[in-house]
Design a protein around this motif. Structure first.
Motif, PDB file in Angstrom:
ATOM      1  N   HIS A   1      36.739  41.590  24.355  1.00 51.59           N
ATOM      2  CA  HIS A   1      36.520  40.192  23.947  1.00 51.59           C
ATOM      3  C   HIS A   1      37.694  39.321  24.387  1.00 51.59           C
ATOM      4  N   HIS A   2      38.917  39.772  24.107  1.00 51.22           N
ATOM      5  CA  HIS A   2      40.094  38.991  24.495  1.00 51.22           C
ATOM      6  C   HIS A   2      40.170  38.821  26.010  1.00 51.22           C
ATOM      7  N   LEU A   3      39.855  39.872  26.750  1.00 54.23           N
ATOM      8  CA  LEU A   3      39.866  39.792  28.203  1.00 54.23           C
ATOM      9  C   LEU A   3      38.793  38.832  28.714  1.00 54.23           C
ATOM     10  N   LYS A   4      37.643  38.817  28.077  1.00 51.56           N
ATOM     11  CA  LYS A   4      36.565  37.899  28.460  1.00 51.56           C
ATOM     12  C   LYS A   4      37.013  36.446  28.293  1.00 51.56           C
ATOM     13  N   VAL A   5      37.721  36.160  27.224  1.00 47.30           N
ATOM     14  CA  VAL A   5      38.233  34.804  27.003  1.00 47.30           C
ATOM     15  C   VAL A   5      39.162  34.406  28.146  1.00 47.30           C
ATOM     16  N   LEU A   6      40.032  35.316  28.565  1.00 47.04           N
ATOM     17  CA  LEU A   6      40.946  35.030  29.670  1.00 47.04           C
ATOM     18  C   LEU A   6      40.217  34.892  31.003  1.00 47.04           C
ATOM     19  N   VAL A   7      39.164  35.666  31.199  1.00 45.84           N
ATOM     20  CA  VAL A   7      38.346  35.533  32.415  1.00 45.84           C
ATOM     21  C   VAL A   7      37.620  34.189  32.403  1.00 45.84           C
ATOM     22  N   ASP A   8      37.011  33.848  31.276  1.00 42.64           N
ATOM     23  CA  ASP A   8      36.280  32.578  31.167  1.00 42.64           C
ATOM     24  C   ASP A   8      37.200  31.373  31.379  1.00 42.64           C
ATOM     25  N   ALA A   9      38.473  31.519  31.035  1.00 42.47           N
ATOM     26  CA  ALA A   9      39.442  30.439  31.214  1.00 42.47           C
ATOM     27  C   ALA A   9      39.970  30.375  32.645  1.00 42.47           C
ATOM     28  N   GLY A  10      39.577  31.331  33.490  1.00 46.82           N
ATOM     29  CA  GLY A  10      40.022  31.327  34.881  1.00 46.82           C
ATOM     30  C   GLY A  10      41.413  31.902  35.085  1.00 46.82           C
ATOM     31  N   ILE A  11      41.885  32.684  34.108  1.00 44.43           N
ATOM     32  CA  ILE A  11      43.228  33.249  34.188  1.00 44.43           C
ATOM     33  C   ILE A  11      43.202  34.672  34.745  1.00 44.43           C
ATOM     34  N   LEU A  12      42.161  35.423  34.408  1.00 45.96           N
ATOM     35  CA  LEU A  12      41.980  36.782  34.919  1.00 45.96           C
ATOM     36  C   LEU A  12      40.665  36.879  35.681  1.00 45.96           C
TER      37      LEU A  12
END
Length: 118
Positions: A76-87
């Motif tokens: 979930h935390h990684l998905k948030v970072l992906v959705d934000a364009g960071i990962l």
């Protein structure tokens, strides 16, 4: 956070440095979304682990132990970072590997930078 999926890659700054001109409404929403994604201790830790990895990427399976959280919570935390364009994420069979978007943190730093005035 789901509205962040349509944003350009984080490597492209959303706006000029805040000290140069007032930020536009849409750029403020974009920047706030990215900063909100980073403003969580577990996400900062995950980002640090991935960025500091020898090859710059890590499998979600290797991230659960360092942060002492379950795989669904870490995902979930990684998905948030992906959705934000960071990962970015790359699925390889049953494993998912994450890497930092080149320039993602630089673009945030540029927007927040306070230039030295002479």
């Amino acid at each position: 956070m789901s509205n962040l999926r349509t944003l350009p890659l984080a490597a492209e700054p959303c706006c000029a440095p805040l000290v140069h001109e007032p930020i536009a409404d849409d750029a403020a929403v974009e920047l706030a979304g990215r900063l909100k994604a980073l403003a969580e201790p577990t996400r900062l830790r995950l980002l640090s682990l991935i960025a500091a990895a020898p090859d710059g990427e890590m499998c979600v399976c290797d991230l659960t132990e360092p942060v002492q959280l379950s795989q669904p919570t870490v995902s979930h935390h990684l998905k948030v970072l992906v959705d934000a364009g960071i990962l970015t994420r790359d699925k390889r069979g049953v494993n998912v590997h994450y890497t930092l978007v080149p320039g993602a943190l630089d673009s945030l730093a540029t927007v927040l930078a306070t230039p030295t005035r002479v």
